[in-house]
Motif scaffolding. Structure first.
Motif, PDB file in Angstrom:
ATOM      1  N   VAL A   1      26.344 -35.912 -52.582  1.00  0.00           N
ATOM      2  CA  VAL A   1      25.496 -35.928 -51.389  1.00  0.00           C
ATOM      3  C   VAL A   1      25.298 -34.486 -50.924  1.00  0.00           C
ATOM      4  CG1 VAL A   1      25.319 -36.634 -48.977  1.00  0.00           C
ATOM      5  CG2 VAL A   1      26.223 -38.235 -50.682  1.00  0.00           C
ATOM      6  N   ILE A   2      24.029 -34.108 -50.764  1.00  0.00           N
ATOM      7  CA  ILE A   2      23.678 -32.756 -50.299  1.00  0.00           C
ATOM      8  C   ILE A   2      23.263 -32.822 -48.831  1.00  0.00           C
ATOM      9  CG2 ILE A   2      22.113 -30.788 -50.617  1.00  0.00           C
ATOM     10  CD1 ILE A   2      21.762 -31.740 -53.564  1.00  0.00           C
ATOM     11  N   ASP A   3      23.889 -31.994 -47.990  1.00  0.00           N
ATOM     12  CA  ASP A   3      23.455 -31.872 -46.594  1.00  0.00           C
ATOM     13  C   ASP A   3      22.775 -30.524 -46.412  1.00  0.00           C
ATOM     14  OD1 ASP A   3      24.687 -34.283 -45.874  1.00  0.00           O
ATOM     15  OD2 ASP A   3      26.558 -33.310 -45.337  1.00  0.00           O
ATOM     16  N   GLU A   4      21.559 -30.551 -45.914  1.00  0.00           N
ATOM     17  CA  GLU A   4      20.843 -29.307 -45.611  1.00  0.00           C
ATOM     18  C   GLU A   4      20.921 -29.076 -44.104  1.00  0.00           C
ATOM     19  OE1 GLU A   4      17.349 -28.702 -48.648  1.00  0.00           O
ATOM     20  OE2 GLU A   4      17.456 -30.840 -48.190  1.00  0.00           O
TER      21      GLU A   4
ATOM     22  N   TYR B   1      29.181 -24.744 -48.728  1.00  0.00           N
ATOM     23  CA  TYR B   1      30.509 -25.349 -48.626  1.00  0.00           C
ATOM     24  C   TYR B   1      30.481 -26.644 -49.441  1.00  0.00           C
ATOM     25  CZ  TYR B   1      34.379 -28.069 -46.885  1.00  0.00           C
ATOM     26  OH  TYR B   1      35.506 -28.841 -46.817  1.00  0.00           O
ATOM     27  N   VAL B   2      31.437 -26.756 -50.356  1.00  0.00           N
ATOM     28  CA  VAL B   2      31.483 -27.927 -51.233  1.00  0.00           C
ATOM     29  C   VAL B   2      32.831 -28.614 -51.071  1.00  0.00           C
ATOM     30  CG1 VAL B   2      31.340 -28.741 -53.616  1.00  0.00           C
ATOM     31  CG2 VAL B   2      30.019 -26.730 -52.906  1.00  0.00           C
ATOM     32  N   ASN B   3      32.798 -29.920 -50.826  1.00  0.00           N
ATOM     33  CA  ASN B   3      34.034 -30.707 -50.751  1.00  0.00           C
ATOM     34  C   ASN B   3      34.006 -31.739 -51.878  1.00  0.00           C
ATOM     35  OD1 ASN B   3      35.368 -33.361 -48.811  1.00  0.00           O
ATOM     36  ND2 ASN B   3      36.538 -31.645 -49.584  1.00  0.00           N
ATOM     37  N   ILE B   4      35.030 -31.665 -52.736  1.00  0.00           N
ATOM     38  CA  ILE B   4      35.127 -32.576 -53.872  1.00  0.00           C
ATOM     39  C   ILE B   4      36.325 -33.481 -53.656  1.00  0.00           C
ATOM     40  CG2 ILE B   4      35.493 -32.725 -56.368  1.00  0.00           C
ATOM     41  CD1 ILE B   4      34.284 -29.867 -56.560  1.00  0.00           C
TER      42      ILE B   4
ATOM     43  N   ILE C   1      27.961 -31.451 -50.748  1.00  0.00           N
ATOM     44  CA  ILE C   1      27.537 -30.050 -50.800  1.00  0.00           C
ATOM     45  C   ILE C   1      26.735 -29.736 -49.550  1.00  0.00           C
ATOM     46  CG2 ILE C   1      26.159 -28.345 -52.074  1.00  0.00           C
ATOM     47  CD1 ILE C   1      26.654 -30.065 -54.611  1.00  0.00           C
ATOM     48  N   LYS C   2      27.215 -28.763 -48.770  1.00  0.00           N
ATOM     49  CA  LYS C   2      26.460 -28.363 -47.582  1.00  0.00           C
ATOM     50  C   LYS C   2      25.840 -26.999 -47.848  1.00  0.00           C
ATOM     51  CE  LYS C   2      29.304 -30.798 -44.215  1.00  0.00           C
ATOM     52  NZ  LYS C   2      28.408 -31.816 -43.645  1.00  0.00           N
ATOM     53  N   ILE C   3      24.524 -26.936 -47.653  1.00  0.00           N
ATOM     54  CA  ILE C   3      23.809 -25.674 -47.798  1.00  0.00           C
ATOM     55  C   ILE C   3      22.927 -25.490 -46.572  1.00  0.00           C
ATOM     56  CG2 ILE C   3      23.791 -25.594 -50.329  1.00  0.00           C
ATOM     57  CD1 ILE C   3      20.974 -26.806 -50.288  1.00  0.00           C
TER      58      ILE C   3
END
Lengths: 67, 67, 67, 67, 67, 67
Positions: A43-46, E3-6, A6-8
């Protein structure tokens, strides 16, 4: 054994909110696709707003205008 | 010309360990798949434990419990 | 609990070669960084040569020239 | 509605350069593939030179040698 | 604008299940982090079991043993 | 030595269009950030419309409505 990234934008998400998001996505994969939560990785990328663009424009600029 | 992305939690990997990992992955792609090391790219992402979940739980919490 | 994504061009890697690569990367993360193999995830993406570029050129063209 | 992820080494790209890159990639997707710029997302990751390898070698070392 | 990659193994998820997953993740990002659903992008990658490893072992083999 | 990953929906991009995109992105990284084209890698992923969501909705459905 899904893997979720998840990129936020980096705009103040708290540890509690991120924990809630990780738990929610893991549960959602179990309820919709019967995936085993034990091996689901999230995995969350900020990302800095200077490094994120939409519509050809940097988010830093979009935020300034919205104020 | 492979591209390898390695995501690990940010828990103190040293520059020496990361260099060893990069060299090792590059050699492995040569020995298993005959890939040219000159154009093999390896990128390591170190992710905060607050941003990594497994089993629906944040790694920060898992680490606390393990102590 | 590392996550590794390996992108290679789709040029005939066998199931045996891919199994060897997955095993090798998992072991390498254990020996270099003491990562737990049980929760190490490796995903291989095989990309068509029309969809991979290096030096501004598509791999399909590079392969033609090399023949 | 393309999604573009650009990874570069963290070696001093300015906000202006990153804005120019985001705008340029968005325009390129419109001119080459007729993609709608309004929903084109571009994310730039700046990676420490200790975490980037090419040819089995860490970029930090390559840069030292180049001086 | 998350943006979410599953990434999941390619083992028969239906279009309906994937639609439900996309809707669920988008709603979750709105409820936990107040993210705008209109610009939330979700991409699902379905990966062959020969190309996914966990615990150093290919999923194809794990599935055979589980039968 | 940038690495660029471009994800687009699988809706008929030709080999010529993809080659043009790869060349264009590589040149753009040279003109904006002075990156060496020789080691610039571009990978395009074409994703089925069933697997891409925006606004909580699958692209397959959005396309049907647009007809």
């Amino acid at each position: 054994m899904p893997y979720v990234n998840i990129k936020i934008t980096n705009e103040g998400a708290t540890a509690e909110q991120k924990a809630e998001l990780i738990q929610g996505v893991t549960e959602l994969l179990q309820t919709t696709l019967n995936k085993n939560p034990a091996t689901t990785v999230v995995v969350i990328d900020e990302v800095e707003t200077d490094n994120w663009g939409i519509g050809g424009e940097v988010v830093t600029e979009i935020r300034k205008r919205a104020k």
